[in-house]
Design a protein around this motif. Structure first.
Motif, mmCIF file in Angstrom:
data_model
loop_
_atom_site.group_PDB
_atom_site.id
_atom_site.type_symbol
_atom_site.label_atom_id
_atom_site.label_comp_id
_atom_site.label_asym_id
_atom_site.label_seq_id
_atom_site.Cartn_x
_atom_site.Cartn_y
_atom_site.Cartn_z
ATOM 1 N N LEU A 1 0.830 -1.198 0.000
ATOM 2 C CA LEU A 1 0.000 0.000 0.000
ATOM 3 C C LEU A 1 0.866 1.250 0.000
ATOM 4 C CD1 LEU A 1 -1.308 -1.950 2.711
ATOM 5 C CD2 LEU A 1 -3.240 -0.910 1.499
ATOM 6 N N ARG A 2 0.423 2.232 -0.740
ATOM 7 C CA ARG A 2 1.071 3.541 -0.720
ATOM 8 C C ARG A 2 0.345 4.410 0.294
ATOM 9 N NH1 ARG A 2 1.886 7.832 -5.758
ATOM 10 N NH2 ARG A 2 1.962 9.707 -4.462
ATOM 11 N N ILE A 3 1.103 5.007 1.208
ATOM 12 C CA ILE A 3 0.542 5.877 2.231
ATOM 13 C C ILE A 3 1.016 7.297 1.948
ATOM 14 C CG2 ILE A 3 0.360 6.339 4.699
ATOM 15 C CD1 ILE A 3 1.091 3.379 5.170
ATOM 16 N N ASP A 4 0.072 8.189 1.751
ATOM 17 C CA ASP A 4 0.392 9.582 1.438
ATOM 18 C C ASP A 4 -0.152 10.490 2.525
ATOM 19 O OD1 ASP A 4 1.475 9.823 -1.557
ATOM 20 O OD2 ASP A 4 -0.020 8.227 -1.483
ATOM 21 N N ALA A 5 0.714 11.342 3.052
ATOM 22 C CA ALA A 5 0.323 12.304 4.068
ATOM 23 C C ALA A 5 1.114 13.586 3.837
ATOM 24 C CB ALA A 5 0.583 11.744 5.468
ATOM 25 N N ALA A 6 0.874 14.573 4.685
ATOM 26 C CA ALA A 6 1.577 15.842 4.525
ATOM 27 C C ALA A 6 3.082 15.675 4.647
ATOM 28 C CB ALA A 6 1.066 16.837 5.573
ATOM 29 N N ALA A 7 3.516 14.683 5.422
ATOM 30 C CA ALA A 7 4.953 14.469 5.627
ATOM 31 C C ALA A 7 5.620 13.754 4.465
ATOM 32 C CB ALA A 7 5.177 13.668 6.910
ATOM 33 N N GLY A 8 4.828 13.230 3.508
ATOM 34 C CA GLY A 8 5.409 12.513 2.376
ATOM 35 C C GLY A 8 4.692 11.205 2.121
ATOM 36 N N SER A 9 5.396 10.314 1.422
ATOM 37 C CA SER A 9 4.828 9.017 1.055
ATOM 38 C C SER A 9 5.709 7.900 1.614
ATOM 39 C CB SER A 9 4.731 8.873 -0.469
ATOM 40 O OG SER A 9 3.889 9.867 -1.015
ATOM 41 N N TRP A 10 5.075 6.854 2.093
ATOM 42 C CA TRP A 10 5.806 5.686 2.538
ATOM 43 C C TRP A 10 5.001 4.436 2.203
ATOM 44 C CZ3 TRP A 10 3.577 9.309 5.634
ATOM 45 C CH2 TRP A 10 2.622 8.900 6.579
ATOM 46 N N VAL A 11 5.458 3.279 2.673
ATOM 47 C CA VAL A 11 4.916 1.998 2.225
ATOM 48 C C VAL A 11 4.256 1.272 3.385
ATOM 49 C CG1 VAL A 11 5.469 -0.231 1.154
ATOM 50 C CG2 VAL A 11 6.709 1.838 0.460
ATOM 51 N N GLY A 12 3.124 0.672 3.088
ATOM 52 C CA GLY A 12 2.475 -0.214 4.044
ATOM 53 C C GLY A 12 2.423 -1.626 3.492
ATOM 54 N N THR A 13 2.489 -2.612 4.352
ATOM 55 C CA THR A 13 2.330 -4.015 3.963
ATOM 56 C C THR A 13 1.264 -4.631 4.857
ATOM 57 O OG1 THR A 13 4.115 -4.759 5.445
ATOM 58 C CG2 THR A 13 4.708 -4.240 3.158
ATOM 59 N N TRP A 14 0.453 -5.495 4.261
ATOM 60 C CA TRP A 14 -0.702 -6.036 4.975
ATOM 61 C C TRP A 14 -1.121 -7.339 4.329
ATOM 62 C CZ3 TRP A 14 -5.698 -6.338 2.717
ATOM 63 C CH2 TRP A 14 -6.738 -6.685 3.605
ATOM 64 N N GLN A 15 -1.715 -8.211 5.122
ATOM 65 C CA GLN A 15 -2.345 -9.428 4.634
ATOM 66 C C GLN A 15 -3.765 -9.488 5.150
ATOM 67 O OE1 GLN A 15 1.140 -11.885 6.090
ATOM 68 N NE2 GLN A 15 0.549 -13.129 4.313
ATOM 69 N N PRO A 16 -4.716 -10.001 4.373
ATOM 70 C CA PRO A 16 -6.105 -10.022 4.833
ATOM 71 C C PRO A 16 -6.312 -10.711 6.170
ATOM 72 C CG PRO A 16 -6.019 -10.453 2.482
ATOM 73 C CD PRO A 16 -4.595 -10.428 2.956
ATOM 74 N N MET A 17 -5.493 -11.708 6.505
ATOM 75 C CA MET A 17 -5.687 -12.402 7.769
ATOM 76 C C MET A 17 -5.043 -11.664 8.937
ATOM 77 S SD MET A 17 -3.059 -15.615 7.290
ATOM 78 C CE MET A 17 -3.602 -16.383 8.811
ATOM 79 N N ALA A 18 -4.385 -10.523 8.675
ATOM 80 C CA ALA A 18 -3.711 -9.776 9.732
ATOM 81 C C ALA A 18 -4.643 -8.752 10.357
ATOM 82 C CB ALA A 18 -2.477 -9.074 9.180
ATOM 83 N N ARG A 19 -4.369 -8.422 11.613
ATOM 84 C CA ARG A 19 -5.128 -7.402 12.316
ATOM 85 C C ARG A 19 -4.418 -6.059 12.297
ATOM 86 N NH1 ARG A 19 -9.388 -8.758 15.538
ATOM 87 N NH2 ARG A 19 -9.811 -10.973 15.818
ATOM 88 N N ARG A 20 -3.250 -5.977 11.733
ATOM 89 C CA ARG A 20 -2.519 -4.718 11.703
ATOM 90 C C ARG A 20 -1.767 -4.588 10.378
ATOM 91 N NH1 ARG A 20 0.023 -7.954 15.647
ATOM 92 N NH2 ARG A 20 2.068 -8.720 14.993
ATOM 93 N N MET A 21 -1.444 -3.359 10.061
ATOM 94 C CA MET A 21 -0.698 -3.048 8.847
ATOM 95 C C MET A 21 0.712 -2.625 9.229
ATOM 96 S SD MET A 21 -1.498 -0.101 5.952
ATOM 97 C CE MET A 21 -1.663 1.172 7.199
ATOM 98 N N GLY A 22 1.699 -3.234 8.572
ATOM 99 C CA GLY A 22 3.069 -2.816 8.778
ATOM 100 C C GLY A 22 3.366 -1.557 7.982
ATOM 101 N N GLN A 23 4.245 -0.718 8.500
ATOM 102 C CA GLN A 23 4.631 0.504 7.810
ATOM 103 C C GLN A 23 6.145 0.607 7.782
ATOM 104 O OE1 GLN A 23 2.384 4.114 8.760
ATOM 105 N NE2 GLN A 23 0.949 2.887 9.982
ATOM 106 N N LEU A 24 6.689 1.015 6.666
ATOM 107 C CA LEU A 24 8.128 1.133 6.529
ATOM 108 C C LEU A 24 8.472 2.291 5.619
ATOM 109 C CD1 LEU A 24 9.364 -1.324 3.861
ATOM 110 C CD2 LEU A 24 7.085 -1.621 4.787
ATOM 111 N N ALA A 25 9.658 2.827 5.812
ATOM 112 C CA ALA A 25 10.121 3.936 4.979
ATOM 113 C C ALA A 25 10.396 3.444 3.572
ATOM 114 C CB ALA A 25 11.368 4.555 5.587
ATOM 115 N N ALA A 26 10.034 4.247 2.598
ATOM 116 C CA ALA A 26 10.328 3.912 1.207
ATOM 117 C C ALA A 26 11.786 4.213 0.909
ATOM 118 C CB ALA A 26 9.421 4.718 0.280
ATOM 119 N N PRO A 27 12.383 3.511 -0.047
ATOM 120 C CA PRO A 27 13.753 3.837 -0.423
ATOM 121 C C PRO A 27 13.834 5.244 -1.001
ATOM 122 C CG PRO A 27 12.771 2.324 -2.008
ATOM 123 C CD PRO A 27 11.826 2.411 -0.855
ATOM 124 N N VAL A 28 14.961 5.880 -0.833
ATOM 125 C CA VAL A 28 15.172 7.213 -1.393
ATOM 126 C C VAL A 28 14.989 7.154 -2.907
ATOM 127 C CG1 VAL A 28 16.829 9.081 -1.714
ATOM 128 C CG2 VAL A 28 16.744 7.849 0.465
#
Length: 405
Positions: free
Chosen positions: A291-318
């Motif tokens: 998933l692409r996450i866009d906010a005022a601070a910029g864009s970063w990456v989310g990872t998720w699986q349907p069976m999960a209860r939470r979404m992982g978030q990580l910094a995108a490469p430069v």
């Protein structure tokens, strides 16, 4: 499975006043890089200012590399690109405000070869956009959106240049392939002033239209991504929260209810899926989604699986070409980036950690596909997806609609 957001005029009238974290349209974002369905090639406009040229990326070798495909004249900023599985790049250019010309570019030693395919007229307010790369890697399609009708064109891969393959009533946007052959195409359609509903278009039956998503009669229901291997569907709808879009998931051809996980809602940020892990046959809950996450601070990456209860978030490469990426069947997320020191790079992200078992609470308990009269509860087990034509969600069995858990 890879996908990228493609902006279409059909969505322009849907964007007013929505909360940035809940109602932002996925079509508001473009990646700048388009990747073939098999992940072998990609293409983008490179260069600066008025000196733009086509650049093809090769992604399936030991290391990624880019090949410039310049012509005598620079490309316009609005030029659309679509890579094919044989390494050629389809170029769509708007000429004189109404004609859209199509060419295939390919490297020929130190020069660039160009094969001109023909043109399609899009007069007046009509706009033509290229659809996402076809799963067969050979054909390329475009969508011409008019005031009341949307026309689908085969612009590459045909026998005699561009040819019309379907005419669909209404204004359409989006574009998601539902199978591996390039026959079934999902579009988001608006009829007159009604809500947006996803439909399936059969390109081998003259553009026969089948309703695909209709959670409620008044809701706007769009299909964002689909994985043919598992049947996983990524959906955006305002059915569970009228006036605010939410991300949900379902399974084509099964009785699993559509779910709208709370973990995919972020305050003051837009969350848009852009890639699904392939090869998870009959196991939609285990598919990794990027998933692409866009906010005022910029864009970063989310990872998720349907069976999960939470979404992982990580910094995108430069230098990440935001919104572009692909999953390998083994669960590695590959993110393309371009910097001054590395103009063509891929950053590999490890698979998300094993999720906690158990489903997310159900915001709207509506089943995807299935047969009338069957029962499906919030905790229903996943059935083996049937090989069937899409079924309108409103025709599928309903639960009492109460959240589970």
């Amino acid at each position: 499975m890879t996908a990228c957001a493609i902006e279409t005029a059909a969505e322009d009238d849907d964007r007013d006043g929505e909360h940035p974290g809940r109602g932002a349209r996925p079509t508001e974002f473009t990646t700048g890089l388009t990747i073939t369905a098999n992940g072998a090639y990609a293409a983008r406009l490179a260069g600066d200012g008025d000196a733009l040229y086509v650049e093809r990326w090769t992604l399936d070798g030991p290391e990624p590399y880019a090949v410039p495909l310049p012509l005598d004249q620079p490309e316009e900023p609005g030029t659309q690109l679509l890579p094919l599985a044989d390494g050629r790049v389809l170029v769509a250019r708007r000429v004189d405000g109404r004609r859209n010309t199509f060419s295939l570019l390919y490297p020929t030693g130190p020069a660039t070869g160009e094969l001109r395919l023909g043109a399609v007229e899009a007069p007046g307010s009509e706009q033509l956009v290229l659809l996402p790369p076809s799963p067969d890697g050979i054909c390329a399609y475009a969508m011409c959106v008019g005031p009341d009708t949307t026309t689908l064109w085969l612009v590459a891969g045909g026998a005699f240049g561009p040819e019309q393959v379907a005419e669909v009533k209404g204004r359409c946007g989006g574009g998601v392939w539902l199978d591996r052959t390039g026959r079934m195409l999902a579009l988001d359609r608006r009829l007159d002033d009604g809500p947006v509903k996803a439909i399936a278009v059969d390109l081998e039956r003259g553009g026969e239209v089948t309703p695909l998503l209709q959670i409620t009669e008044d809701s706007n229901d769009r299909l964002l991504l689909a994985d043919p291997d598992s049947g996983l569907l990524l959906i955006r709808s305002d059915a569970p929260s009228p006036g605010h879009d939410r991300l949900g998931w379902g399974v084509l051809g099964s009785l699993l209810p559509v779910r709208f996980p709370e973990c995919l809602r972020l305050d003051d940020a837009a969350v848009t899926p852009f890639a699904v892990q392939p090869g998870q046959v009959l196991m939609p809950e285990t598919c990794a989604v990027a998933l692409r996450i866009d906010a005022a601070a910029g864009s970063w990456v989310g990872t998720w699986q349907p069976m999960a209860r939470r979404m992982g978030q990580l910094a995108a490469p430069v230098g990440w070409l935001a919104g572009a990426g692909l999953w390998t069947a083994g669960g590695v997320l590959r993110l393309p980036y371009a910097t001054a020191g590395a103009p063509c790079g891929l950053a590999d992200v490890e698979a998300p950690p094993e999720p906690e078992p158990g489903p997310e609470p159900v915001a709207t308990a509506v089943a995807v596909g299935g047969s009338a009269g069957a029962s499906a509860g919030p905790d229903a087990a996943v059935e083996e997806p049937r090989v069937c034509r899409p079924v309108p969600l409103q025709q599928a069995p309903l639960t009492d609609g109460k959240p589970a858990g």
